[in-house]
Scaffold this motif. Structure first.
Motif: not given
Length: 385
Positions: A89-102
């Motif tokens: 999640l850290e990788i995706f948040f740093i790259d695109a500011g997004v979290f998988p939901e749900p």
């Protein structure tokens, strides 16, 4: 084994994934030489029993955009399943500011389903999927191309077994009505503050034996400079200088380049250039800090007046309640939290959320003298007073 290397192929796969209730995901990355993780591979699988609907995604492929994947992350009709998701999640948040939901994390779900604290993926594969994993590529360099067939097989197993594990755990959570427990735990994983390192607070991660305000002010400035420098250049903070060197600098308070040259622990590269200049300015700023703004170590728990007898009773209660619930005691409350409760503190995790249901309410009743504990054979029972 299909490897996606174009945005078009990724978009087509994600479009098909939207027709299912869930997808499983994992990543391979490197972080030894960078501050931020370098994403090297993404594995995904749709529901099924074979590898036919599982793919590898090569984020290093020229021209590949991960935006179709991020669109899938935003689609709330599809559950995104990970195991031990924090670093992913850290990788995706740093790259695109997004979290998988749900989001569904099988490690968190397994903990509340009685598999112990921080249970590993290999254990769940063995116990739930009745399979085994080849871990020979655990320390491979995932940035090198081309990937071997053995590497691909190893990587894909991290999402194919995950399908059966997810279905089993999701069913268990429905049966034991603990789905909200998992959701509470996942709130930390999907909180932006979990992944943002504020240079101003970096000093709190440095272990020191001194609580002197002036000393800690220098530590704060040195840690702040190191964090800023490492983030800006995407290099590990230890490549700037290590913690032991930072503590040494705070003690010796160098004022000139010659002073830096006498350091025992400072890396040679840090004794000149931008790093040396940054160190000297940080030390100067720490020394000039107004005493009113000195950082303070939170040692409030060290001064607690703990009732040792009550703390022991809380330990007995915790063991009894967690055995009954089938969860690890440390998942509910570490020993330090039990001591805090016995000393009268009430702002501990064990007294909120699902932990309060399992243990916290009875812990408070025990502290208030409303219940007692009794032995009945091998069991500990609660006696109403």
């Amino acid at each position: 084994m299909k490897t996606l290397t174009t945005t078009e192929d990724l978009a087509a796969f994600c479009a098909e994934a939207r027709t299912h209730d869930y997808v499983t995901l994992d990543t391979e990355f490197l972080r030894e030489r960078t501050y931020y993780s370098k994403l090297c591979l993404i594995q995904m699988a749709m529901p099924g029993e074979t590898d036919d609907n599982a793919v590898l995604i090569d984020p290093l492929a020229k021209g590949l955009s991960l935006e179709p994947l991020y669109d899938l992350f935003r689609d709330t009709s599809v559950v995104k399943v990970f195991h031990a998701a924090r670093q992913d999640l850290e990788i995706f948040f740093i790259d695109a500011g997004v979290f998988p939901e749900p989001l569904f994390d099988t490690q968190v779900a397994a903990m509340v389903c009685g598999f112990g604290e921080q249970v590993g993926y290999e254990t769940l594969v063995r116990k739930i999927a009745k399979g085994s994993l080849d871990k020979s590529h655990r320390f491979t360099d995932w940035s090198r191309r081309p990937l071997t067939d053995n590497q691909k097989t190893y990587a894909l197993a991290d999402v194919t077994h995950l399908r059966q594990i997810y279905e089993f755990l999701a069913n268990q959570l429905q049966k034991n009505k603990r789905a909200k427990w998992v959701q509470e735990e996942l709130q930390v994983l999907t909180n932006k503050s979990t992944y943002i390192v504020d240079p101003e607070n970096a000093w709190k991660r440095v272990k020191t034996r001194t609580t002197s305000g002036k000393f800690l002010a220098i530590v704060r400035e040195l840690a702040k400079f190191r964090e800023d420098y490492a983030q800006a250049r995407n290099i590990p903070r230890n490549r700037v200088y290590k913690d032991d060197a930072l503590v040494e600098l705070a003690s010796t308070k160098p004022a000139t380049p010659n002073d830096l040259g006498r350091s025992r622990l400072l890396l040679r590269e840090a004794r000149k250039g931008d790093i040396a200049e940054g160190i000297l300015k940080a030390v100067e700023a720490g020394l000039a800090c107004d005493p009113a703004n000195y950082p303070k170590v939170d040692n409030s728990r060290d001064k607690l007046q703990v009732n040792p007898a009550l703390a022991d009773l809380l330990r007995v209660l915790l063991k009894a309640k967690t055995e009954q619930a089938g969860v690890a005691p440390k998942l509910i409350a570490p020993a330090s939290d039990l001591d805090a409760i016995a000393a009268g503190q009430r702002d501990v995790p064990a007294l909120s959320g699902w932990r309060r249901e399992v243990f916290g309410d009875d812990a408070l009743r025990l502290c208030e003298g409303k219940i007692a504990l009794a032995a009945k054979g091998k069991d500990v029972t609660i006696v109403e007073l």
